[in-house]
Scaffold this motif. Sequence first.
Motif, PDB file in Angstrom:
ATOM      1  N   GLY A 102      15.514   8.841  -5.593  1.00 64.39           N
ATOM      2  CA  GLY A 102      14.443   8.087  -4.795  1.00 64.39           C
ATOM      3  C   GLY A 102      13.952   8.720  -4.237  1.00 64.39           C
ATOM      4  N   GLY A 103      12.550   8.963  -3.729  1.00 67.97           N
ATOM      5  CA  GLY A 103      11.622   9.568  -2.158  1.00 67.97           C
ATOM      6  C   GLY A 103      10.039   8.835  -2.390  1.00 67.97           C
ATOM      7  N   LEU A 104       9.843   8.867  -1.209  1.00 66.31           N
ATOM      8  CA  LEU A 104       8.633   8.307  -0.870  1.00 66.31           C
ATOM      9  C   LEU A 104       7.807   9.792  -0.990  1.00 66.31           C
ATOM     10  CD1 LEU A 104       6.890   5.776  -1.633  1.00 66.31           C
ATOM     11  CD2 LEU A 104       7.194   5.551   1.236  1.00 66.31           C
ATOM     12  N   VAL A 105       6.480   9.852  -1.525  1.00 65.12           N
ATOM     13  CA  VAL A 105       5.484  11.388  -1.119  1.00 65.12           C
ATOM     14  C   VAL A 105       4.737  10.554  -0.281  1.00 65.12           C
ATOM     15  CG1 VAL A 105       4.667  12.854  -1.233  1.00 65.12           C
ATOM     16  CG2 VAL A 105       6.583  12.426  -2.986  1.00 65.12           C
ATOM     17  N   ALA A 106       4.250  11.076   0.982  1.00 62.83           N
ATOM     18  CA  ALA A 106       2.992  10.038   1.301  1.00 62.83           C
ATOM     19  C   ALA A 106       2.230  10.719   3.019  1.00 62.83           C
ATOM     20  CB  ALA A 106       3.458   8.531   2.563  1.00 62.83           C
ATOM     21  N   SER A 107       1.310  10.807   3.042  1.00 63.55           N
ATOM     22  CA  SER A 107       0.623  12.075   4.602  1.00 63.55           C
ATOM     23  C   SER A 107       0.146  11.373   4.980  1.00 63.55           C
ATOM     24  CB  SER A 107      -0.502  12.924   3.632  1.00 63.55           C
ATOM     25  OG  SER A 107      -1.473  12.240   2.865  1.00 63.55           O
ATOM     26  N   PHE A 108      -0.358  12.100   6.330  1.00 62.64           N
ATOM     27  CA  PHE A 108      -0.702  11.515   6.952  1.00 62.64           C
ATOM     28  C   PHE A 108      -2.532  11.338   7.357  1.00 62.64           C
ATOM     29  CE2 PHE A 108      -1.111  11.127  12.192  1.00 62.64           C
ATOM     30  CZ  PHE A 108      -0.638   9.853  12.430  1.00 62.64           C
ATOM     31  N   THR A 109      -2.711  10.768   6.185  1.00 63.66           N
ATOM     32  CA  THR A 109      -4.236  10.869   5.835  1.00 63.66           C
ATOM     33  C   THR A 109      -4.185   9.514   6.000  1.00 63.66           C
ATOM     34  OG1 THR A 109      -4.339  10.626   3.674  1.00 63.66           O
ATOM     35  CG2 THR A 109      -4.282  12.859   4.317  1.00 63.66           C
ATOM     36  N   ALA A 110      -5.938   9.247   5.999  1.00 63.09           N
ATOM     37  CA  ALA A 110      -6.278   7.492   6.357  1.00 63.09           C
ATOM     38  C   ALA A 110      -6.111   7.407   5.162  1.00 63.09           C
ATOM     39  CB  ALA A 110      -8.309   7.617   6.346  1.00 63.09           C
ATOM     40  N   GLY A 111      -5.696   6.333   5.228  1.00 61.44           N
ATOM     41  CA  GLY A 111      -4.848   4.550   4.274  1.00 61.44           C
ATOM     42  C   GLY A 111      -3.928   5.320   4.176  1.00 61.44           C
ATOM     43  N   LEU A 112      -2.609   4.783   3.582  1.00 60.32           N
ATOM     44  CA  LEU A 112      -1.515   3.883   3.609  1.00 60.32           C
ATOM     45  C   LEU A 112      -1.083   5.078   2.289  1.00 60.32           C
ATOM     46  CD1 LEU A 112      -1.229   1.352   5.210  1.00 60.32           C
ATOM     47  CD2 LEU A 112      -0.818   2.950   6.196  1.00 60.32           C
ATOM     48  N   SER A 113      -1.499   5.045   0.779  1.00 57.06           N
ATOM     49  CA  SER A 113      -1.449   5.475  -0.250  1.00 57.06           C
ATOM     50  C   SER A 113      -0.407   6.218  -0.239  1.00 57.06           C
ATOM     51  CB  SER A 113      -2.769   5.997  -1.046  1.00 57.06           C
ATOM     52  OG  SER A 113      -3.639   4.966  -1.240  1.00 57.06           O
ATOM     53  N   ARG A 129       1.876   6.810  -8.959  1.00 57.55           N
ATOM     54  CA  ARG A 129       0.781   7.230  -7.521  1.00 57.55           C
ATOM     55  C   ARG A 129       0.693   5.663  -7.316  1.00 57.55           C
ATOM     56  NH1 ARG A 129      -3.881   9.808  -9.567  1.00 57.55           N
ATOM     57  NH2 ARG A 129      -3.719   8.955 -11.201  1.00 57.55           N
ATOM     58  N   VAL A 130       0.507   5.263  -5.949  1.00 49.30           N
ATOM     59  CA  VAL A 130       0.074   3.749  -5.673  1.00 49.30           C
ATOM     60  C   VAL A 130      -0.683   4.147  -4.940  1.00 49.30           C
ATOM     61  CG1 VAL A 130       0.754   1.894  -4.020  1.00 49.30           C
ATOM     62  CG2 VAL A 130       2.498   3.380  -6.081  1.00 49.30           C
ATOM     63  N   ARG A 131      -1.778   3.203  -4.905  1.00 46.35           N
ATOM     64  CA  ARG A 131      -3.342   3.520  -4.221  1.00 46.35           C
ATOM     65  C   ARG A 131      -3.216   2.364  -2.824  1.00 46.35           C
ATOM     66  NH1 ARG A 131      -8.646   1.685  -4.577  1.00 46.35           N
ATOM     67  NH2 ARG A 131      -9.680   2.476  -3.005  1.00 46.35           N
ATOM     68  N   VAL A 132      -3.337   2.433  -1.653  1.00 47.55           N
ATOM     69  CA  VAL A 132      -3.770   0.957  -0.899  1.00 47.55           C
ATOM     70  C   VAL A 132      -4.511   1.427   0.124  1.00 47.55           C
ATOM     71  CG1 VAL A 132      -2.415  -0.233   0.864  1.00 47.55           C
ATOM     72  CG2 VAL A 132      -0.889   1.001  -0.298  1.00 47.55           C
ATOM     73  N   ALA A 133      -5.489   0.298  -0.332  1.00 49.70           N
ATOM     74  CA  ALA A 133      -6.865   0.773   0.363  1.00 49.70           C
ATOM     75  C   ALA A 133      -7.025  -0.983   1.093  1.00 49.70           C
ATOM     76  CB  ALA A 133      -7.819   0.651  -0.677  1.00 49.70           C
ATOM     77  N   GLN A 134      -7.941  -0.214   2.077  1.00 46.03           N
ATOM     78  CA  GLN A 134      -7.815  -2.475   2.334  1.00 46.03           C
ATOM     79  C   GLN A 134      -9.954  -2.180   2.371  1.00 46.03           C
ATOM     80  OE1 GLN A 134      -8.087  -1.620   6.791  1.00 46.03           O
ATOM     81  NE2 GLN A 134      -7.261  -3.522   7.093  1.00 46.03           N
ATOM     82  N   ASP A 135      -9.726  -3.411   2.050  1.00 45.42           N
ATOM     83  CA  ASP A 135     -11.501  -3.940   1.326  1.00 45.42           C
ATOM     84  C   ASP A 135     -12.015  -4.606   2.804  1.00 45.42           C
ATOM     85  OD1 ASP A 135      -9.936  -6.964   1.941  1.00 45.42           O
ATOM     86  OD2 ASP A 135      -9.707  -7.271   0.006  1.00 45.42           O
ATOM     87  N   ASP A 136     -13.531  -4.824   2.143  1.00 40.00           N
ATOM     88  CA  ASP A 136     -14.375  -5.662   3.583  1.00 40.00           C
ATOM     89  C   ASP A 136     -13.684  -6.665   3.924  1.00 40.00           C
ATOM     90  OD1 ASP A 136     -15.629  -3.592   2.560  1.00 40.00           O
ATOM     91  OD2 ASP A 136     -17.084  -5.180   1.022  1.00 40.00           O
ATOM     92  N   ALA A 137     -12.748  -7.707   3.563  1.00 44.46           N
ATOM     93  CA  ALA A 137     -12.396  -9.065   4.397  1.00 44.46           C
ATOM     94  C   ALA A 137     -10.999  -7.950   5.225  1.00 44.46           C
ATOM     95  CB  ALA A 137     -11.835  -9.917   3.780  1.00 44.46           C
TER      96      ALA A 137
END
Length: 161
Positions: free
Chosen positions: A32-43, A112-120
């Motif tokens: 297993g591996g986790l691929v992420a980039s240092f862009t805005a967000g935690l996806s 693919r997992v999207r992690v986004a912050q909502d308005d709250a």
Amino acid sequence: MKKPQLLRQHLVAAMPSLATDPERLLVFVDDGGLVASFTAGLSFQYRYTLELILRDFAGPPESVMVPLLQWLTRHQPELLANPDNREKLAFEVDVLSDTVVDLAIRLPLTERVRVAQDDAGVFQLQYLPEPPAEWEHRHSLAGGPLVADGQLLATLPAVDA
């Protein structure tokens, strides 16, 4: 991760021998591996090798392989569509007797997992589906009986997004 459980449910639904004894199907996540980039967000994206082990299997291999291919058509289509990936589907067989084997299948999967912050200010996690299957695959994704030489091998369940 959702795909290991989705595939397990699909195979158990497709194969009568597994429906009566689902514990014969073992599922492991390796490498297993986790691929992420240092862009805005935690996806991020999970990448791993899924290993399926079907213990004491007495049926024809097609009763496993065809439902597997059906599931991949919807949930990991690039393994089938990209010629460079087609060699990545692998299996091994341990012959236990004249009629029974242990069957191990290895396949690389991604999620693919999207992690986004909502308005709250709450971080919402969403597993992103694969792009929809092409129109020409609609019949195989709809499911139906799988028969060889007049014998029912499996019943392919409908595969949804």
